[in-house]
Structures are given as C-alpha cells and as structure tokens.
Scaffold this active site. Structure first.
Site, mmCIF file in Angstrom:
data_model
loop_
_atom_site.group_PDB
_atom_site.id
_atom_site.type_symbol
_atom_site.label_atom_id
_atom_site.label_comp_id
_atom_site.label_asym_id
_atom_site.label_seq_id
_atom_site.Cartn_x
_atom_site.Cartn_y
_atom_site.Cartn_z
ATOM 1 N N ASN A 1 10.330 5.283 21.182
ATOM 2 C CA ASN A 1 9.766 6.472 21.830
ATOM 3 C C ASN A 1 9.139 7.333 20.731
ATOM 4 O O ASN A 1 9.844 7.998 19.978
ATOM 5 C CB ASN A 1 10.882 7.234 22.544
ATOM 6 C CG ASN A 1 10.415 8.556 23.119
ATOM 7 O OD1 ASN A 1 9.213 8.808 23.210
ATOM 8 N ND2 ASN A 1 11.355 9.400 23.504
ATOM 9 N N LYS B 1 7.396 9.899 21.046
ATOM 10 C CA LYS B 1 7.312 11.321 21.438
ATOM 11 C C LYS B 1 5.912 11.878 21.131
ATOM 12 O O LYS B 1 4.936 11.134 21.213
ATOM 13 C CB LYS B 1 8.411 12.132 20.751
ATOM 14 C CG LYS B 1 9.789 11.471 20.873
ATOM 15 C CD LYS B 1 10.894 12.387 20.479
ATOM 16 C CE LYS B 1 12.189 11.610 20.399
ATOM 17 N NZ LYS B 1 13.356 12.464 20.366
ATOM 18 N N HIS C 1 14.089 11.639 30.280
ATOM 19 C CA HIS C 1 14.503 11.866 28.892
ATOM 20 C C HIS C 1 15.082 13.272 28.781
ATOM 21 O O HIS C 1 14.635 14.189 29.474
ATOM 22 C CB HIS C 1 13.303 11.697 27.962
ATOM 23 C CG HIS C 1 13.687 11.651 26.514
ATOM 24 N ND1 HIS C 1 13.979 12.790 25.802
ATOM 25 C CD2 HIS C 1 13.869 10.619 25.666
ATOM 26 C CE1 HIS C 1 14.314 12.445 24.561
ATOM 27 N NE2 HIS C 1 14.255 11.141 24.455
ATOM 28 N N GLU D 1 14.620 15.479 26.721
ATOM 29 C CA GLU D 1 13.620 16.493 26.376
ATOM 30 C C GLU D 1 12.827 16.917 27.616
ATOM 31 O O GLU D 1 12.160 17.954 27.599
ATOM 32 C CB GLU D 1 12.717 15.959 25.248
ATOM 33 C CG GLU D 1 13.479 15.958 23.921
ATOM 34 C CD GLU D 1 13.045 14.925 22.910
ATOM 35 O OE1 GLU D 1 11.942 14.369 23.030
ATOM 36 O OE2 GLU D 1 13.840 14.653 21.979
ATOM 37 N N GLU E 1 21.754 8.306 26.448
ATOM 38 C CA GLU E 1 21.361 9.091 25.281
ATOM 39 C C GLU E 1 22.100 10.427 25.308
ATOM 40 O O GLU E 1 21.658 11.366 26.000
ATOM 41 C CB GLU E 1 19.858 9.355 25.305
ATOM 42 C CG GLU E 1 19.009 8.103 25.291
ATOM 43 C CD GLU E 1 17.645 8.375 24.684
ATOM 44 O OE1 GLU E 1 17.346 7.774 23.655
ATOM 45 O OE2 GLU E 1 16.918 9.222 25.215
ATOM 46 N N GLY F 1 17.959 12.944 17.712
ATOM 47 C CA GLY F 1 17.268 13.591 16.602
ATOM 48 C C GLY F 1 18.161 14.387 15.676
ATOM 49 O O GLY F 1 17.663 15.157 14.844
ATOM 50 N N SER G 1 19.798 8.836 17.529
ATOM 51 C CA SER G 1 19.979 8.662 16.080
ATOM 52 C C SER G 1 20.305 7.226 15.671
ATOM 53 O O SER G 1 21.044 7.006 14.710
ATOM 54 C CB SER G 1 21.031 9.642 15.553
ATOM 55 O OG SER G 1 20.587 10.970 15.716
ATOM 56 N N GLY H 1 14.012 6.916 18.703
ATOM 57 C CA GLY H 1 13.012 7.957 18.494
ATOM 58 C C GLY H 1 12.502 7.934 17.065
ATOM 59 O O GLY H 1 11.622 7.156 16.700
ATOM 60 N N GLY H 2 13.095 8.765 16.220
ATOM 61 C CA GLY H 2 12.615 8.945 14.847
ATOM 62 C C GLY H 2 12.399 7.643 14.083
ATOM 63 O O GLY H 2 11.360 7.462 13.420
HETATM 64 C C1 PEP Z 1 14.985 9.572 21.756
HETATM 65 O O1 PEP Z 1 14.194 10.493 21.684
HETATM 66 O O2 PEP Z 1 15.036 8.900 22.801
HETATM 67 C C2 PEP Z 1 15.840 9.304 20.624
HETATM 68 C C3 PEP Z 1 16.836 8.489 20.798
HETATM 69 O O3 PEP Z 1 15.540 9.942 19.444
HETATM 70 P P1 PEP Z 1 16.226 9.703 18.007
HETATM 71 O O4 PEP Z 1 16.344 8.210 17.831
HETATM 72 O O5 PEP Z 1 15.303 10.327 17.042
HETATM 73 O O6 PEP Z 1 17.578 10.345 18.061
#
Ligand code: PEP
Length: 243
Positions: free
Chosen positions: A11, A13, A97, A99, A167, A173, A205, A226-227
């Site tokens: 993702n 983002k 999500h 967010e 999640e 994040g 994460s 994500g990251g």
């Molecule tokens: C996400 O945004 O779905 C996510 C899991 O982000 P991160 O891996 O950065 O925690």
C-alpha cells in the site's frame, strides 16, 4: 483443508510520482519475473495506476486501488469508483483502511458498501479491520475486530472475492507490532468469522526483519505492507519470507 497461497500487498498510500513510482514498479516486476514468489499486489496512488499497470505487465504482480466510492459513477467530486479502478487495470481494492475509518470517519456501513461496489465491478475487496491502542488495552480488541467484520463484510463473501487484512491501528506506521501470540489469537478469531479458504493478511509495521516470524504463523496468509513497500528490496524480502 483449503490451500491458501500467501499474498503480499504493498500500500503505497499518498507516495510516489511518475518517475519514482515507475522505477519502483519496474524493480518489483523484474524480481517477480526472475524468481518464484507468493502472490504479489501493488496499490499505488490513483494517479499512477495506469503507468504502474504498464510497468507490471507480464510480471504476474497484480494492481490494486487504495479505496473506492460505493457508487459506480456520479457527482462525487474527487472520488473514484470501483468500475474506474477495474478500467485502469486493477483486480483488487483496499476498503476500510484505518486511515479511512479513523482519518476520514468511515463507518462499517460505508466499508460494507465499498466492498459491495468492489464485487459489482469484479474486484477482490481487501477489507481492513483493527483495534485502537485503547481498545487493546481495555481487552476488547477481538470484540472490536469481529464486530467490524460483522458490519463491513457483505453477504456473499467467498475466498475468491474477499481478503481480510488485520491491521491494529496503533501498529500502522509506528514500528510497533503486537506480540506473535496476539497476532495468532486475532487471526484465529477472524478465521472463525469468514468463509473457509479466505486469506487473512497481517498489516502494521511489517519489515524484512519481523516478516518471517509473523508470516510463519499458520493463520497468517500474507501481509499488507505500507512503509516497507516503498523500497523494492524490502518489499521483495517480505515476499520471500512469505513463500
Ligand atoms: C498500512 O498502511 O496498511 C500499513 C500496514 O502501513 P505500515 O506497514 O507502514 O505500518
């Protein structure tokens, strides 16, 4: 027992412009063409769907949207429908999500309508669920997550139209993750509420260092990343851990 092939989804983002996004997609596609991998999915910003789809062509890496509107078209300035995602080459869309749930105030009913829209357009809905830090501390994490599932997964769910992503809001994040035992417990609880064979991803994460331990859990069928999905080598390392 139904076989569940691992899926690792990135993702991106609101990250990536044309040059860097295309380079990242090409680097992932190159690795996927050269080596066996689990199922892979990349969810770039909507502005990049078409060029990223081109960069991924022939690699087996699928393309997904990060969100969709519930309606197929209409006067919804700034929104994108599931049909438009399909038209841009997507096979999947993330809905619910954190967010969107927490950042944009989306309810379970909103997420359910978006999942229905995904199915109407022929997309797989990746329905995200997860508790806040306060909910985990209160001991209500499982009740919150199973309540989200009940409210946001439409009737008609099946292994080929639904992926659930667990999640924890507080893990996204932040560099924090639940204990392995907590992830195992939550995935087992989710499993009891969804159709057999449906994949459950862990997200929050995930990185190349912690991926192997998390992905080794029997009820974890992959990761939503994500990251770490913004670096080809990290995303690939997580994909390798999922094989
Ligand atoms: C996400 O945004 O779905 C996510 C899991 O982000 P991160 O891996 O950065 O925690």
């Amino acid at each position: 027992m139904t076989e569940r092939k691992a899926l690792v989804a990135g993702n991106w983002k609101m990250n990536g412009r044309l040059d860097e996004g295309s380079a990242l997609a090409r680097a992932i596609a190159e690795r996927a063409r050269e080596a066996d991998a689990c199922d892979l999915l990349v969810c770039p910003p909507a502005t990049l769907l078409v060029p990223i789809g081109k960069a991924l062509a022939g690699s087996g890496v699928a393309l997904g949207g990060q969100d969709c509107h519930a309606a197929p078209s209409g006067a919804f300035t700034g929104s994108i429908s599931a049909e438009m995602l399909r038209d841009a080459g997507c096979s999947h869309v993330i809905v619910g999500h954190s967010e969107r749930r927490h950042g944009c105030g989306e309810s379970d009913a909103d997420v359910l309508a978006k999942a229905q829209a995904a199915w109407r357009a022929g997309l797989v809905a990746i329905v995200c669920v997860g508790e806040t830090r306060a909910e985990r501390e209160r001991g209500t994490a499982i009740a919150v997550v199973t309540g989200q599932l009940a409210g946001s997964v439409p009737d008609g769910a099946a292994a080929d139209n639904l992926v659930v992503a667990y999640e924890p809001v507080w893990a996204i994040g932040t560099g924090l993750t639940p204990t392995i035992a907590d992830i195992a417990e939550m995935h087992a609880a989710i499993r009891r509420h969804i159709p057999a064979g449906t994949r459950i991803l862990y997200g929050g994460s995930v990185n190349p260092k912690n991926a192997a331990e998390i992905l080794a859990l029997p009820e974890v069928d992959g990761a939503l990343v994500g990251g770490a999905s913004l670096k080809a080598e990290d995303f690939w390392a997580i994909a390798q851990a999922a094989r």
